[in-house]
Design a protein around this motif. Structure first.
Motif, PDB file in Angstrom:
ATOM      1  N   LYS A   1     -53.433  64.869 -52.978  1.00  0.00           N
ATOM      2  CA  LYS A   1     -53.873  65.828 -53.609  1.00  0.00           C
ATOM      3  C   LYS A   1     -55.338  65.878 -54.221  1.00  0.00           C
ATOM      4  O   LYS A   1     -55.853  65.184 -54.625  1.00  0.00           O
TER       5      LYS A   1
ATOM      6  N   VAL B   1     -47.027  64.294 -56.850  1.00  0.00           N
ATOM      7  CA  VAL B   1     -47.833  64.744 -55.665  1.00  0.00           C
ATOM      8  C   VAL B   1     -47.312  66.337 -55.653  1.00  0.00           C
ATOM      9  O   VAL B   1     -48.218  67.255 -55.272  1.00  0.00           O
TER      10      VAL B   1
ATOM     11  N   ILE C   1     -53.284  70.533 -51.203  1.00  0.00           N
ATOM     12  CA  ILE C   1     -52.611  69.340 -50.724  1.00  0.00           C
ATOM     13  C   ILE C   1     -52.914  69.177 -49.333  1.00  0.00           C
ATOM     14  O   ILE C   1     -52.574  69.879 -48.465  1.00  0.00           O
TER      15      ILE C   1
END
Length: 884
Positions: free
Chosen positions: A713, A626, A555
């Protein structure tokens, strides 16, 4: 013509104190020396030298008599233009150098072990001294106080700010206050250098070293001015003072008076002053200081300076000399009662923190005193271990030098003279070790400064060149010489001359001797370090690998400029077309963050606010998927929630509210930030703070005006091509801002930088303790092999095998190892258990830690003593029994 004569008082002193039967001989020798000096230097210099010779004779006459020094030797001494004291010292010095050269291998090992231990202790002491020096360089540091506010709810919430008018009130209305200054930190500011064409020639993103403050800043804190008017530099709005470093950074020169900067694309600032760069040992490192009067225009709030509300600005107070801080604390209580309602006055409690203590207070500084005291103990242990190693190696030479001691005592040397001789050898070794320690410390300090880059550390051995440091460093030198030299010297000096000449200097029975006790101390220190390394390594690994309740891999976090809704929409749309981007979320902070405040709220239309507060996470409808947050009940936020009335809560909040079933809280209302919201979902607890804290009550809401970051992501296999495309898209859409990104995994690991640095220190110092311990074991096994050589020879003659001989060594060392392990295990368990208490998520100090410790120590011991033990076991008994 009368012959020249020396001073009468010197002759009278000599006749008074010299032994009668030696007076004529001694006086004759001194007269001969006087005549020679008279011819060479004249009456005055010859008389001075004669007086010094008399004084030197008086100081050492008993030593000469006991040593049996002949008149011929004294005549030879005088012929070299030396006092008896100088001659004896030179004699000792030459003998010491010869002995050290003869035993150069042992001498090198001794110097190496002592220098490594001293260098480690020196590095630690310099580090601790540097950390203790923070904020103390200000002239008024002992009477400067930071005013902070605690918000009193179910539990006090400490802050680092006060209501905005407090500083002005203290400065204007209370005579015991010398001065007070208000200060606002700026985080993530964009500073640009205008190009004169409406754009920016250069732009910089600044994080923590920029602030808004008042001219009184320079009355409270010490700053060395390079250019500009100190009193007027920050008196007008839209003015700024730069450090010399930042003036060169922005403009390429420190001649920046009158030049212009642009702040956050909103306001132009005129440079009105240049100050020297702040020292590294300060928490108030500001390279850009902007006038406080700029704030009302920048934030479009003309009345903000007089607004009594929530604490929002930092305040520092310099008391007049002799004023009591208790009076300031009482005044702060009076101010709260005067300017707040009775209800709000019970919510806010202002208190003071001394400037010189700020760096060591939990929650306000990174170096709590317990950690510094622990580092001092580590340094002391390393120095003690080095001294113990030196003592063991020195006493291991006792058998080899026993005949020398016997001869010296036979010809009349006293015990005091022998101790002096061996103490001189110790001083030479310690001197060499200290020089090498200084060199080793200086060579390793750049790595230490690199590890402390966030503090801009500039530690150097030159820091010893001050009165306080010279005092403790000189005391350390003398203490080490005494510790390392006195016992070996005393052991060698007390040998019986007859037994020493036979090669049997002392008893060698099975007693638990001082030497063995010192080895136990080394085992204790070594195993204590090993326990610390094992526990800390396991805990840091646990912190990094424990489930925080959300996804953190792959991320990418990218900062987002505020106030640009159209640009934000275009940014997310552009990211969705970049190959390798799986999902995009907008929000204020990731789930785990140190930029947190607790917020009050009301639940289910209650009239009173809840006794506890909640942490708020701002995110859109993609925030939950996410970051992989788990829904327990209800649903996620909806993208079509234009009114922003939806909210998600976590389990910890339900627990505080006394609600057991997550479904029971759905569709209930909460009032947060003066807005009614409806709870539409419950998520599983996740860690908002680093794992040193347990889960806190939390709310997730959607506030587009507060978006500050983009969470992207990524697919793990395409990052090399994806990352440049993301940066290119940013620069296209936000050309006036600085691109800044980082992976969430790295940001989380940064939370444990203190633990990582501390663990790195302990690992290095543990390795050093083990090295010193190995040298000490080498010294003891050498001593044992020397002193038990005939015993081993007899055993082999009587049929003992090599393994049986090796067992005699292993049995002794095994006993010492276990004896040292017991207190190390008890103390290690106590210290590590207490250290782990600061973590809500921690490992257990199990039996395996102690089993691994004793196993590692046993392996190190076997490897260390094996070579010397095998050599002793394989020695031909004829060699060891030859003298019998």
């Amino acid at each position: 013509m009368n012959p020249p004569r020396p001073s009468r008082w010197a002759d009278a002193l000599l006749r008074l104190l010299c032994t009668p039967h030696l007076l004529e001989e001694v006086q004759g020798d001194l007269y001969e020396r006087f005549q020679a000096d008279y011819l060479a230097f004249g009456q005055k210099e010859a008389s001075r030298r004669y007086s010094l010779n008399v004084i030197g004779f008086i100081r050492l006459r008993f030593g000469f008599e006991r040593a049996g020094w002949s008149p011929a030797l004294r005549t030879q001494i005088n012929s070299n233009h030396q006092t008896p004291y100088q001659a004896m010292f030179n004699n000792y010095f030459k003998i010491a150098l010869r002995n050290l050269w003869r035993n150069r291998t042992t001498s090198i090992v001794s110097i190496l072990g002592l220098s490594v231990g001293l260098a480690s202790g020196l590095v630690i002491f310099l580090l601790v001294g540097y950390l203790f020096s923070f904020n103390r360089y200000h002239t008024k540091s002992e009477r400067i106080y930071w005013v902070v506010t605690d918000i009193l709810n179910d539990k006090p919430q400490p802050t680092d700010v006060t209501p905005r008018p407090v500083g002005q009130v203290l400065r204007d209305e209370y005579p015991f206050v010398e001065s007070a200054v208000r200060l606002n930190n700026v985080f993530g500011a964009l500073v640009g250098v205008p190009d004169g064409k409406g754009g920016m020639s250069r732009k910089f993103e600044e994080s923590r070293n920029i602030c808004f403050t008042e001219p009184e800043y320079f009355k409270v804190f010490d700053s060395e001015w390079a250019a500009g008017d100190q009193l007027a530099a920050l008196s007008a709005p839209n003015t700024a003072v730069l450090s010399r470093e930042y003036a060169k950074k922005y403009f390429g020169t420190d001649r920046a008076i009158g030049k212009t900067l642009r702040l956050d694309n909103k306001a132009n600032l005129t440079v009105t002053g240049i100050i020297e760069n702040p020292p590294s040992n300060t928490q108030l490192r500001y390279d850009v200081l902007i006038s406080y009067s700029t704030l009302p225009g920048l934030w479009n709030d003309p009345g903000m300076m007089q607004a009594w509300g929530e604490p929002i600005t930092m305040c520092w107070v310099a008391m007049k000399e002799g004023a009591d801080v208790a009076r300031l604390d009482q005044t702060l209580t009076e101010i709260t009662r005067t300017h707040y309602s009775a209800k709000d006055a019970g919510t806010y409690k202002m208190r003071t923190i001394p400037l010189h203590e700020m760096f060591h207070m939990p929650g306000y500084g990174p170096a709590p005193r317990p950690i510094l005291y622990a580092l001092i103990v580590v340094g002391v242990f390393l120095v003690i271990a080095a001294c113990v190693n030196f003592i063991n190696l020195s006493t291991a030479q006792a058998v080899r030098r026993s005949k020398e001691v016997g001869v010296r005592k036979t010809v009349g040397s006293s015990r005091a003279q022998l101790i002096g001789q061996f103490m001189l050898e110790t001083a030479i070794l310690c001197g060499a070790a200290f020089v090498m320690a200084l060199l080793l410390a200086q060579l390793n300090l750049p790595m230490l400064n690199g590890a402390l880059w966030m503090l801009r550390a500039d530690i150097s051995v030159l820091d010893l060149l001050n009165t306080h440091a010279l005092w403790w460093f000189g005391s350390l030198v003398m203490l080490v010489i005494l510790l390392a030299g006195l016992y070996p010297s005393a052991v060698l000096a007390r040998f019986n001359p007859v037994a020493a000449l036979k090669g049997k200097p002392g008893r060698r029975d099975g007693r638990f001797s001082v030497r063995k006790s010192l080895v136990v101390v080394q085992f204790f220190i070594t195993q204590l370090f090993i326990i610390g390394v094992i526990v800390m390594s396991a805990q840091v690994k646990h912190l990094k690998t424990a489930d925080p309740g959300f996804d953190r891999e792959a991320i990418l976090m990218v900062g987002l400029p505020g106030g640009n809704a159209a640009g934000t929409d275009a940014w997310t749309n552009q990211l969705s077309t970049v190959p390798g981007v799986q999902a995009v979320a907008l929000g204020g902070e990731p789930p785990m963050s140190q930029m947190d405040t607790d917020e009050p709220f009301t639940f289910d239309h209650r009239t009173e606010k809840e006794k506890f507060q909640v942490r708020v996470r701002i995110g859109d409808d993609h925030y939950v998927p996410v970051f992989g947050l788990k829904m327990l009940a209800g649903r996620n936020l909806e993208s079509r929630d234009a009114s922003r009335r939806e909210a998600l809560v976590n389990q910890a909040m339900l627990k505080q509210l006394g609600i057991g079933n997550p479904a029971d809280v759905l569709n209930k209302d909460i009032r947060l930030w003066d807005r009614e919201r409806t709870i539409v979902g419950v998520i599983r607890d996740f860690n908002l703070d680093p794992l040193s804290n347990s889960a806190q009550p939390a709310v997730v809401v959607n506030e587009p005006s507060a978006y500050a970051m983009t969470a992207i992501k990524l697919q793990t296999g395409t990052m090399n091509t994806t990352l440049p495309r993301i940066e290119k898209a940013w620069n296209t859409l936000f050309p006036e801002n600085v691109y800044h990104s980082g992976f969430l995994e790295d940001k989380i690991n940064d939370f444990y930088s203190t633990e990582q640095i501390l663990l790195g220190f302990i690992r290095v110092f543990s390795a050093i303790a083990i090295l010193i311990g190995c040298l000490g074991l080498y010294g003891l096994v050498t001593f044992m092999a020397e002193s038990r050589s005939k015993e081993i020879g007899v055993r082999k003659v009587l049929g003992a095998t090599e393994n049986q001989v090796l067992w005699t060594f292993g049995r002794d060392f095994g006993r010492l190892l276990v004896t040292g392990f017991v207190p190390a295990a008890v103390l290690g368990w106590f210290l590590m258990s207490n250290w782990l208490q600061r973590y809500a998520y921690r490992i257990d100090v199990g039996w395996w830690i102690f089993a691994l410790t004793i196993g590692i120590t046993a392996l190190i011991t076997i490897l260390t003593i094996s070579i010397q033990s095998m050599r002793a076991a394989r020695t031909n008994p004829v060699v060891s029994l030859r003298s019998e």
